[in-house]
Design an enzyme around this catalytic site. Structure first.
Site, mmCIF file in Angstrom:
data_model
loop_
_atom_site.group_PDB
_atom_site.id
_atom_site.type_symbol
_atom_site.label_atom_id
_atom_site.label_comp_id
_atom_site.label_asym_id
_atom_site.label_seq_id
_atom_site.Cartn_x
_atom_site.Cartn_y
_atom_site.Cartn_z
ATOM 1 N N ILE A 1 21.760 30.707 38.413
ATOM 2 C CA ILE A 1 21.398 29.326 38.088
ATOM 3 C C ILE A 1 21.392 28.451 39.341
ATOM 4 O O ILE A 1 20.694 27.434 39.400
ATOM 5 C CB ILE A 1 22.356 28.764 36.994
ATOM 6 N N ARG B 1 20.006 29.050 42.064
ATOM 7 C CA ARG B 1 18.670 29.052 42.671
ATOM 8 C C ARG B 1 17.841 27.894 42.126
ATOM 9 O O ARG B 1 17.126 27.214 42.860
ATOM 10 C CB ARG B 1 17.970 30.370 42.343
ATOM 11 N N LYS C 1 28.109 24.259 32.684
ATOM 12 C CA LYS C 1 28.773 24.342 31.388
ATOM 13 C C LYS C 1 29.076 25.801 31.079
ATOM 14 O O LYS C 1 28.339 26.661 31.577
ATOM 15 C CB LYS C 1 27.965 23.706 30.270
#
Lengths: 363, 363
Positions: free
Chosen positions: B19, B21, B104
């Site tokens: 994520i 990236r 999250k």
């Protein structure tokens, strides 16, 4: 479905509920059936119904249900009565060798339904409930997508709603909120479709357990006005269905079926937005695009045209089976009673879970 | 959101998860921020990440998280670490006056999150979680439809899913199924969005009770791979939210919000089908047409264009707040920590209900 009969099947309608107007039209639209008689509790109501709906003069107008059943020319009856009257009148109809097309919910519980089905079977008459959406060619097309092509992979999640925002007058006076008329309330009236959709998507396999969710809402007489439930297959779950039915939320008829490989979705599964053409969407092989900045595929829309409205297709299917029984002495088709029985069993289980404080009910 | 800063906010990325990236790209797309440093547990991993993603040569490459936090030029950190590491590293970052943008789920439970938030508050740094969809202009437009215009009437039903069909390797090895890494499994990883959507639709009011449904699926280490829950407001229910998250079902991101007067629906609420343009549908005043042979209205589609992808808008919002704190000595915006806290509380409640055999958990 049987061949087109040479002489059309003659329908008598017992009870003049609103829904009868739609089915009266469907009986005349279907190629193999004709509206032959209308019976209400009073001759005035029956006459009013006939004049309101432009019923042909040749149609017999009766001031009692019994007169319809006594008419030897009536082949089949359509019965949009309050649920509490189904047992009595459906059994009476079967005993007089009338084929029975009955509105949902089929009965107050499966024990009652079994009595109706037994009466139909022993009298050799066809039984079918009024789940019109099952007869739409879109439904057939969805089933192909689901089962024949295996596009969705293993189905592990099904979601279905049926909601309609009713008026304060409805909540006060409609038979669907009266404990002595339609004691199953929203669950019976519109939840029937949601439960039917779960069973349909699971090829009429019964679930392992059913659990009502705590958001149930009842009126002062204990009639369900809104509820949700989990319908679980396998334990641990292999497939879970979630239903939500409510008299408080704006009109919705959502059906989503999701598998390991794709999903199918439509938002008007019970009554299509329009009669002549309906659609559903499916998405297969959806993954997030590189870097997760979008999807690799978008939903595909499948449009299915229909020459006849689904209620006329239902009447056509029913009349075809009646014709087969009449002309070739074949047995009633057990498929439709079986669908009704399973739907009613599922409904009973949700009701039981509601009554027992959302405890799981095992099959 | 604050004004565009004269000197951009310098981001350090701690951890090189996939994520990262996407967010690295977003940091550079956003007008007020720049990627300044990358830190991984090994210098090799950090270098690999930099070369794989075409990171500019000027970006500092560090072989430890501490080095990123020790760099005085780093204003803010983006933290895509396994959840079990959030408490330690977010508190460390806050103590070194780095603003915290964190993936999250924010923490393993709300007790941990409170410690992070306390560290951020006492050090005067901004906290925000990585719920990107909240920053999309479509989400803003939906909120107008929901709350300002009252088109839907009283919202009484919310439904949200987040599913993705993962590979056998993922189920074996991914940190999101490891009890010592992301112990909250699918509930934390993707259920976070569903719970966030319920809260969003209820204007961040906490529910009355939360009940997990019996279809929960866990791996042998007790990590949730699939679950559903009922999120109920009022008792008896005034509004009910139903969520479903699963690592077994094909990609879905459904959100439906239904009120007495209408409904709003989209099927890609977390990540829009495409970056530049997204849509939702709403249906207002839907009734069945005369004779119930169709609907009086069909869903209306609302298209919302977006110049920047939602993750860049998130970075822009965050950087704007950081800029305000830096230039005008203002306090961190409590809105975002509050959203995270409530989402985590809801997540904890679902987890607790799962752990206690689907018993209702009251707030």
């Amino acid at each position: 479905m049987g061949e087109k009969p040479e002489t059309p099947i003659r329908f008598g309608i017992i009870g003049c509920a609103n829904i009868a107007r739609k089915v009266a039209r469907a009986i005349n639209l279907a190629p193999c059936s004709v509206l032959y008689a209308i019976g209400s509790r009073s001759i005035e109501k029956a006459k009013q119904f006939a004049s309101d709906n432009g019923v042909r003069e040749s149609v017999k107008i009766y001031g009692s249900y019994d007169q319809v059943l006594d008419d030897p020319f009536v082949d089949a009856v359509y019965m949009p009565l309050p649920t509490s009257l189904h047992l009595h009148w459906a059994v009476m109809a079967a005993r007089r060798k009338k084929h029975v097309l009955i509105e949902k919910p089929t009965a107050l519980d499966v024990t009652e339904l079994e009595q109706i089905l037994e009466a139909c079977e022993s009298n050799g008459v066809q039984f079918m409930d009024g789940s019109m959406w099952l007869h739409h060619p879109r439904t057939v097309k969805m089933k192909e997508t689901l089962f024949d092509s295996k596009l969705l992979g293993d189905v592990n999640y099904i979601y279905s709603t049926s909601t309609t925002s009713v008026s304060p007058e409805f909540l006060e006076n409609d038979i669907r909120v009266k404990a002595d008329m339609d004691a199953l309330g929203a669950l019976g009236d519109i939840g029937w479709y949601c439960l039917g959709a779960i069973l349909w998507a699971k090829n009429y396999q019964l679930p392992t357990l059913v659990t009502a969710l705590p958001d149930v809402s009842k009126n002062s007489n204990g009639v369900i006005l809104s509820c949700s439930a989990s319908i679980q297959y396998g334990e641990p779950a292999e497939t879970v269905g979630i239903i939500h039915c409510s008299f408080f939320s704006s009109t919705s008829m959502d059906l989503t079926i999701t598998g390991s490989g794709g999903s199918l979705n439509l938002r008007d599964f019970i009554i299509p937005y329009q009669e002549s053409s309906a659609s559903f969407e499916f998405t297969v092989g959806a993954k997030l695009a590189q870097l997760h900045i979008g999807w690799n595929v978008k939903p595909q829309k499948v449009v299915v045209d229909s020459e006849l409205p689904q209620e006329a297709l239902m009447v056509q299917e029913f009349a075809g089976l009646v014709h087969d029984i009449r002309t070739s002495a074949s047995h009633p088709d057990p498929k439709w009673p079986d669908i009704s029985r399973k739907t009613q069993m599922l409904l009973d289980a949700v009701k039981k879970s509601v009554d027992f404080g959302c405890k799981p009910v095992y099959f």
